[in-house]
Design a protein around this motif. Structure first.
Motif, short mmCIF file in Angstrom:
data_model
loop_
_atom_site.label_atom_id
_atom_site.label_comp_id
_atom_site.label_asym_id
_atom_site.label_seq_id
_atom_site.Cartn_x
_atom_site.Cartn_y
_atom_site.Cartn_z
N SER A 66 36.48 45.17 37.90
CA SER A 66 36.98 44.08 38.75
C SER A 66 36.92 44.48 40.23
O SER A 66 37.24 43.68 41.11
CB SER A 66 38.43 43.72 38.38
OG SER A 66 39.28 44.84 38.56
N ASN A 67 36.47 45.71 40.48
CA ASN A 67 36.32 46.20 41.85
C ASN A 67 35.21 45.43 42.57
O ASN A 67 34.20 45.07 41.98
CB ASN A 67 35.98 47.69 41.81
CG ASN A 67 35.87 48.31 43.19
OD1 ASN A 67 34.85 48.19 43.85
ND2 ASN A 67 36.93 48.96 43.63
N TRP A 68 35.39 45.16 43.85
CA TRP A 68 34.41 44.40 44.62
C TRP A 68 33.03 45.06 44.60
O TRP A 68 32.01 44.39 44.48
CB TRP A 68 34.86 44.26 46.07
CG TRP A 68 36.00 43.30 46.24
CD1 TRP A 68 36.70 42.68 45.24
CD2 TRP A 68 36.57 42.84 47.47
NE1 TRP A 68 37.67 41.87 45.77
CE2 TRP A 68 37.62 41.95 47.13
CE3 TRP A 68 36.31 43.10 48.81
CZ2 TRP A 68 38.40 41.31 48.10
CZ3 TRP A 68 37.08 42.47 49.78
CH2 TRP A 68 38.11 41.58 49.43
N ALA A 102 33.77 35.52 40.66
CA ALA A 102 34.93 36.42 40.62
C ALA A 102 35.14 37.09 41.97
O ALA A 102 36.26 37.29 42.44
CB ALA A 102 34.74 37.47 39.53
N GLU A 105 36.59 34.51 44.44
CA GLU A 105 38.00 34.25 44.15
C GLU A 105 38.88 35.42 44.58
O GLU A 105 39.96 35.23 45.14
CB GLU A 105 38.18 33.99 42.65
CG GLU A 105 37.64 32.65 42.20
CD GLU A 105 37.81 32.44 40.70
OE1 GLU A 105 38.09 33.44 39.98
OE2 GLU A 105 37.65 31.29 40.25
N SER A 106 38.42 36.64 44.31
CA SER A 106 39.18 37.83 44.66
C SER A 106 39.34 37.95 46.18
O SER A 106 40.42 38.25 46.68
CB SER A 106 38.47 39.08 44.11
OG SER A 106 39.19 40.24 44.44
N ARG A 107 38.25 37.68 46.89
CA ARG A 107 38.31 37.76 48.36
C ARG A 107 39.19 36.66 48.94
O ARG A 107 39.91 36.88 49.92
CB ARG A 107 36.89 37.66 48.93
CG ARG A 107 36.11 38.96 48.76
CD ARG A 107 34.68 38.82 49.17
NE ARG A 107 34.01 40.13 49.21
CZ ARG A 107 32.70 40.30 49.23
NH1 ARG A 107 31.90 39.24 49.21
NH2 ARG A 107 32.18 41.51 49.27
N LYS A 109 41.79 35.32 47.44
CA LYS A 109 43.18 35.71 47.17
C LYS A 109 43.65 36.77 48.15
O LYS A 109 44.78 36.73 48.63
CB LYS A 109 43.30 36.24 45.74
CG LYS A 109 43.29 35.15 44.68
CD LYS A 109 43.39 35.77 43.30
CE LYS A 109 43.25 34.71 42.22
NZ LYS A 109 43.24 35.30 40.86
N MET A 110 42.76 37.73 48.43
CA MET A 110 43.10 38.80 49.38
C MET A 110 43.36 38.22 50.77
O MET A 110 44.32 38.59 51.44
CB MET A 110 41.95 39.81 49.44
CG MET A 110 42.18 40.92 50.46
SD MET A 110 43.55 42.00 50.02
CE MET A 110 42.78 43.00 48.75
#
Length: 212
Positions: A66-68, A102, A105-107, A109-110
């Protein structure tokens, strides 16, 4: 039985994987998408290990995939690698699209988290913060389109029969409103562990699985 020698910290478990399988796991440079089903290969190699358990490895894999940097590697690599760093299967376009989604979305959220944590300062700071917010809106809009795609393609979505909830069976798993291709890696009573096309390990329920 658990021994006192087991590693406790997840970063230590990751460090164990870096040292034990240096051709497969990388901290920064040279990261490659992992072969689908690699958890099984790792579990076989570490059988009887006094340092890590299979559960810890599963959790470490979830964090690693799940790491960028890993998600970016999925979007840029042509092939996956096995536990010894050898070329494995080709990265399919669906896997690339899922990793890109993914990542966005992760970025988003961050960016949202940073915006909430950072106190208001001046107009320039507020203007700077708006950019991630726009990116999040764009990602949300793109998500709606991406989420609709898998549903249209299959025409009719059928729940996976209980008799088919078996290890190594390929399925679609419901994540939010999206259906993502995965492979069942473990069945433990009501809990089913699956590996997504990106390599990420996810625990779900049988009623969230559908025929591929």
């Amino acid at each position: 039985m658990e021994t006192t020698n087991k590693l406790k910290d997840m970063n230590e478990v990751l460090e164990f994987l870096y040292q034990e399988f240096p051709q497969c796991f990388k901290q920064k440079d040279g990261i490659k998408p992992l072969k689908v089903g690699i958890f099984k290969d790792i579990a076989e190699r570490i059988e009887g290990s006094e340092k890590v358990s299979k559960t810890q490895v599963r959790q470490a894999l979830r964090k690693y995939t799940s790491n960028w940097r890993y998600l970016e590697a999925v979007t840029k690599s042509e092939f996956r690698i096995d536990i010894d760093g050898n070329q494995a299967e080709k990265v399919e376009q669906e896997h690339i699209d899922h990793a890109q989604k993914a990542l966005e979305e992760s970025r988003a959220k961050m960016a949202k988290r940073k915006k909430q944590q950072r106190p208001r300062q001046d107009a320039d700071a507020k203007s700077f913060k708006k950019k991630p917010a726009h990116a999040a809106k764009n990602a949300t809009s793109a998500d709606k389109t991406a989420k609709a795609a898998p549903v249209k393609r299959s025409g009719k979505i059928e729940p996976l029969p209980a008799s088919e909830v078996k290890v190594n069976n390929k399925v679609k798993v419901k994540l939010g409103q999206a259906l993502v291709n995965a492979i069942i890696t473990e069945v433990n009573k009501d809990d089913v562990h699956v590996e997504l096309v990106t390599g990420m390990q996810v625990k779900t329920k049988a009623d969230s699985l559908y025929i591929i």
